[in-house]
Design a protein around this motif. Structure first.
Motif, PDB file in Angstrom:
ATOM      1  N   ARG A  20       0.904  -1.216  -0.023  1.00  7.37           N
ATOM      2  CA  ARG A  20       0.099  -0.181   0.070  1.00  7.37           C
ATOM      3  C   ARG A  20       0.751   1.223  -0.040  1.00  7.37           C
ATOM      4  O   ARG A  20       0.628   2.175  -0.513  1.00  7.37           O
ATOM      5  CB  ARG A  20      -0.878  -0.038   1.162  1.00  7.37           C
ATOM      6  CG  ARG A  20      -2.098  -1.059   1.201  1.00  7.37           C
ATOM      7  CD  ARG A  20      -3.048  -0.953   2.215  1.00  7.37           C
ATOM      8  NE  ARG A  20      -2.239  -1.118   3.454  1.00  7.37           N
ATOM      9  CZ  ARG A  20      -3.214  -0.583   4.637  1.00  7.37           C
ATOM     10  NH1 ARG A  20      -4.466  -0.478   4.651  1.00  7.37           N
ATOM     11  NH2 ARG A  20      -2.579  -0.915   5.910  1.00  7.37           N
ATOM     12  N   VAL A  21       1.998   1.166   0.663  1.00  5.26           N
ATOM     13  CA  VAL A  21       2.873   2.252   0.729  1.00  5.26           C
ATOM     14  C   VAL A  21       4.341   1.828   0.452  1.00  5.26           C
ATOM     15  O   VAL A  21       4.706   0.987   1.327  1.00  5.26           O
ATOM     16  CB  VAL A  21       2.866   2.985   2.147  1.00  5.26           C
ATOM     17  CG1 VAL A  21       3.937   4.383   2.145  1.00  5.26           C
ATOM     18  CG2 VAL A  21       1.299   3.577   2.453  1.00  5.26           C
ATOM     19  N   LEU A  22       5.016   2.173  -0.653  1.00  4.14           N
ATOM     20  CA  LEU A  22       6.513   2.125  -0.759  1.00  4.14           C
ATOM     21  C   LEU A  22       7.230   3.194  -0.547  1.00  4.14           C
ATOM     22  O   LEU A  22       7.057   4.194  -1.079  1.00  4.14           O
ATOM     23  CB  LEU A  22       6.553   1.596  -2.381  1.00  4.14           C
ATOM     24  CG  LEU A  22       7.728   1.120  -2.499  1.00  4.14           C
ATOM     25  CD1 LEU A  22       8.411  -0.152  -2.026  1.00  4.14           C
ATOM     26  CD2 LEU A  22       7.835   0.875  -4.216  1.00  4.14           C
ATOM     27  N   ILE A  23       8.434   3.083   0.479  1.00  2.28           N
ATOM     28  CA  ILE A  23       9.001   4.278   0.745  1.00  2.28           C
ATOM     29  C   ILE A  23      10.590   3.632   0.407  1.00  2.28           C
ATOM     30  O   ILE A  23      11.222   2.747   0.615  1.00  2.28           O
ATOM     31  CB  ILE A  23       9.176   4.276   2.413  1.00  2.28           C
ATOM     32  CG1 ILE A  23       7.742   4.579   2.870  1.00  2.28           C
ATOM     33  CG2 ILE A  23       9.969   5.404   2.821  1.00  2.28           C
ATOM     34  CD1 ILE A  23       7.696   4.597   4.369  1.00  2.28           C
ATOM     35  N   GLN A  24      11.299   4.594  -0.356  1.00  8.36           N
ATOM     36  CA  GLN A  24      12.561   4.477  -1.008  1.00  8.36           C
ATOM     37  C   GLN A  24      13.441   5.592  -0.837  1.00  8.36           C
ATOM     38  O   GLN A  24      12.963   6.606  -1.197  1.00  8.36           O
ATOM     39  CB  GLN A  24      12.443   3.951  -2.221  1.00  8.36           C
ATOM     40  CG  GLN A  24      11.767   2.656  -2.734  1.00  8.36           C
ATOM     41  CD  GLN A  24      11.531   2.149  -4.089  1.00  8.36           C
ATOM     42  OE1 GLN A  24      11.261   3.071  -4.853  1.00  8.36           O
ATOM     43  NE2 GLN A  24      11.929   0.814  -4.237  1.00  8.36           N
ATOM     44  N   PRO A  25      14.787   5.383  -0.542  1.00  9.72           N
ATOM     45  CA  PRO A  25      15.406   6.525  -0.760  1.00  9.72           C
ATOM     46  C   PRO A  25      15.759   6.710  -2.328  1.00  9.72           C
ATOM     47  O   PRO A  25      15.583   5.826  -3.207  1.00  9.72           O
ATOM     48  CB  PRO A  25      16.980   5.864  -0.094  1.00  9.72           C
ATOM     49  CG  PRO A  25      16.727   4.429  -0.503  1.00  9.72           C
ATOM     50  CD  PRO A  25      15.461   4.194  -0.264  1.00  9.72           C
ATOM     51  N   THR A  26      16.200   8.220  -2.644  1.00 12.61           N
ATOM     52  CA  THR A  26      16.519   8.647  -3.934  1.00 12.61           C
ATOM     53  C   THR A  26      17.805   9.031  -3.999  1.00 12.61           C
ATOM     54  O   THR A  26      18.151  10.057  -3.096  1.00 12.61           O
ATOM     55  CB  THR A  26      15.386   9.551  -4.565  1.00 12.61           C
ATOM     56  OG1 THR A  26      15.818  10.166  -5.623  1.00 12.61           O
ATOM     57  CG2 THR A  26      15.282  10.772  -3.425  1.00 12.61           C
ATOM     58  N   PRO A  27      18.488   8.700  -4.968  1.00 14.27           N
ATOM     59  CA  PRO A  27      19.948   9.218  -4.973  1.00 14.27           C
ATOM     60  C   PRO A  27      20.174  10.602  -5.645  1.00 14.27           C
ATOM     61  O   PRO A  27      21.145  11.253  -5.432  1.00 14.27           O
ATOM     62  CB  PRO A  27      20.731   8.153  -6.059  1.00 14.27           C
ATOM     63  CG  PRO A  27      19.333   7.696  -7.103  1.00 14.27           C
ATOM     64  CD  PRO A  27      18.178   7.621  -6.103  1.00 14.27           C
ATOM     65  N   ARG A  28      18.907  11.323  -6.018  1.00 16.24           N
ATOM     66  CA  ARG A  28      19.145  12.704  -6.563  1.00 16.24           C
ATOM     67  C   ARG A  28      19.012  13.712  -5.283  1.00 16.24           C
ATOM     68  O   ARG A  28      18.419  13.578  -4.637  1.00 16.24           O
ATOM     69  CB  ARG A  28      17.769  12.785  -7.414  1.00 16.24           C
ATOM     70  CG  ARG A  28      17.560  11.761  -8.548  1.00 16.24           C
ATOM     71  CD  ARG A  28      16.261  11.982  -9.376  1.00 16.24           C
ATOM     72  NE  ARG A  28      16.011  10.921 -10.250  1.00 16.24           N
ATOM     73  CZ  ARG A  28      15.512  11.021 -11.331  1.00 16.24           C
ATOM     74  NH1 ARG A  28      14.864  12.034 -11.572  1.00 16.24           N
ATOM     75  NH2 ARG A  28      15.175  10.023 -12.464  1.00 16.24           N
ATOM     76  N   LYS A  29      19.794  14.869  -5.674  1.00 13.19           N
ATOM     77  CA  LYS A  29      19.688  15.851  -4.805  1.00 13.19           C
ATOM     78  C   LYS A  29      18.211  16.586  -5.039  1.00 13.19           C
ATOM     79  O   LYS A  29      18.012  17.066  -6.246  1.00 13.19           O
ATOM     80  CB  LYS A  29      20.655  17.123  -5.039  1.00 13.19           C
ATOM     81  CG  LYS A  29      20.880  18.118  -4.199  1.00 13.19           C
ATOM     82  CD  LYS A  29      22.047  18.905  -4.168  1.00 13.19           C
ATOM     83  CE  LYS A  29      22.166  19.545  -5.570  1.00 13.19           C
ATOM     84  NZ  LYS A  29      23.428  20.543  -5.505  1.00 13.19           N
ATOM     85  N   ILE A  30      17.613  16.642  -3.846  1.00 15.60           N
ATOM     86  CA  ILE A  30      16.027  17.610  -4.200  1.00 15.60           C
ATOM     87  C   ILE A  30      16.157  18.763  -3.461  1.00 15.60           C
ATOM     88  O   ILE A  30      16.620  18.816  -2.278  1.00 15.60           O
ATOM     89  CB  ILE A  30      15.061  16.451  -3.679  1.00 15.60           C
ATOM     90  CG1 ILE A  30      15.165  15.166  -4.248  1.00 15.60           C
ATOM     91  CG2 ILE A  30      13.706  17.158  -4.173  1.00 15.60           C
ATOM     92  CD1 ILE A  30      15.066  14.953  -5.628  1.00 15.60           C
ATOM     93  N   ARG A  31      15.715  19.905  -4.042  1.00 16.94           N
ATOM     94  CA  ARG A  31      15.542  21.258  -3.510  1.00 16.94           C
ATOM     95  C   ARG A  31      14.269  21.784  -3.612  1.00 16.94           C
ATOM     96  O   ARG A  31      13.626  21.635  -4.764  1.00 16.94           O
ATOM     97  CB  ARG A  31      16.747  21.972  -4.141  1.00 16.94           C
ATOM     98  CG  ARG A  31      16.972  23.380  -3.723  1.00 16.94           C
ATOM     99  CD  ARG A  31      18.100  23.917  -3.988  1.00 16.94           C
ATOM    100  NE  ARG A  31      18.535  23.636  -5.428  1.00 16.94           N
ATOM    101  CZ  ARG A  31      18.504  24.637  -6.212  1.00 16.94           C
ATOM    102  NH1 ARG A  31      18.070  25.817  -6.302  1.00 16.94           N
ATOM    103  NH2 ARG A  31      18.992  24.318  -7.535  1.00 16.94           N
TER     104      ARG A  31
END
Length: 275
Positions: A20-31
């Motif tokens: 139901r909910v998928l939580i993953q790290p992202t390698p991108r820099k987010i601003r």
């Protein structure tokens, strides 16, 4: 003209288990920016997928400018995540109310969100992935967009009139969307085109401008769009024109194309999976 019909529809839904909910790290820099200030910036953000919703970025608390945030009494409850607390952003003399939220005590299924802050996409000014501005929503890592040069013969008909014809389209194959044909401007009959003030934004292509089409005295509003300055990944369609397949008749190598409705469940199943 051939009487055969070529169908453009998604593949069958894959047989996979879903969460139901998928939580993953992202390698991108987010601003995130608001009021001329960077409110959050992180190389350790999470991207969260929830069935029926667009992806959302969550930032570690240490990467959020809490000097620009003020807690509020607003709260909401999500059965998949728990009770959310909210913050208002104040920056550059401007205020964005209840623009950020977090789950300080998330339910077990979403414990990974504790210690992270999210922002409403449309309550801040700008979003960036690395140094490239992103519009509308985060780019979904489970969505693919390919732009392929082709020699297929594309003819676009509207109310019995051929309004465009090309043998050098760039074809867009985008997960969960109909195939789109981007034609050289010279291959679209300009006598049928009307200017439009409509502008839309796409996270995978950039900012789109529009044309309406008038045939036999009937105006078809915003039937064509183009990306005059697309993002780098969509450079192949720069300046080309594309029609809404659903509102015209498109013949591909002489065969009438039938566009099926997108099946969002297919994309959801791919995105919310357990490996």
């Amino acid at each position: 003209m051939s009487d055969q019909v070529v169908e453009n529809k998604p593949a069958a839904e894959p047989a996979i288990r879903t969460v139901r909910v998928l939580i993953q790290p992202t390698p991108r820099k987010i601003r995130v920016r608001f009021g001329g200030e960077t409110v959050a910036e992180s190389v350790k953000a999470l991207i969260v997928h929830e069935r029926g919703h667009l992806p959302v970025y969550y930032f570690p608390r240490e990467d959020v400018r809490f000097d620009l945030l003020e807690s509020t009494d607003h709260s909401t409850h999500c059965p998949l995540k728990g009770d959310a607390s909210y913050w208002t952003i104040q920056a550059g003399g401007r205020i964005s109310e209840n623009a950020a939220w977090s789950y300080p005590e998330a339910i077990p299924e979403s414990k990974g969100l504790e210690g992270y802050i999210a922002f409403y996409w449309d309550r801040v000014d700008q979003w960036f992935e690395e140094e490239e501005e992103v519009f509308v929503h985060p780019r979904d890592p489970y969505k693919r967009v390919d732009f392929l040069a082709s020699t297929r013969h594309i003819r676009v008909e509207l109310d019995g009139v051929t309004v465009a014809e090309s043998r050098s389209p760039v074809i867009s194959f985008e997960t969960g969307q109909p195939v789109r044909y981007y034609l050289p401007e010279a291959d679209v009959n300009s006598e049928y085109l009307l200017s439009s003030d409509t502008v839309t934004r796409c996270p995978y292509k950039g900012i789109a401008a529009y044309h309406s089409v008038q045939v036999a005295g009937t105006e078809h509003k915003d039937l064509i769009w183009r990306y005059n300055e697309p993002i780098a990944a969509a450079k192949a369609i720069e300046g080309r024109l594309s029609f809404y397949n659903e509102r015209v008749q498109i013949y591909v190598d002489g065969e009438l194309e039938v566009v099926a409705k997108s099946e969002r469940s297919v994309l959801d199943s791919i995105r919310l999976h357990i490996a």
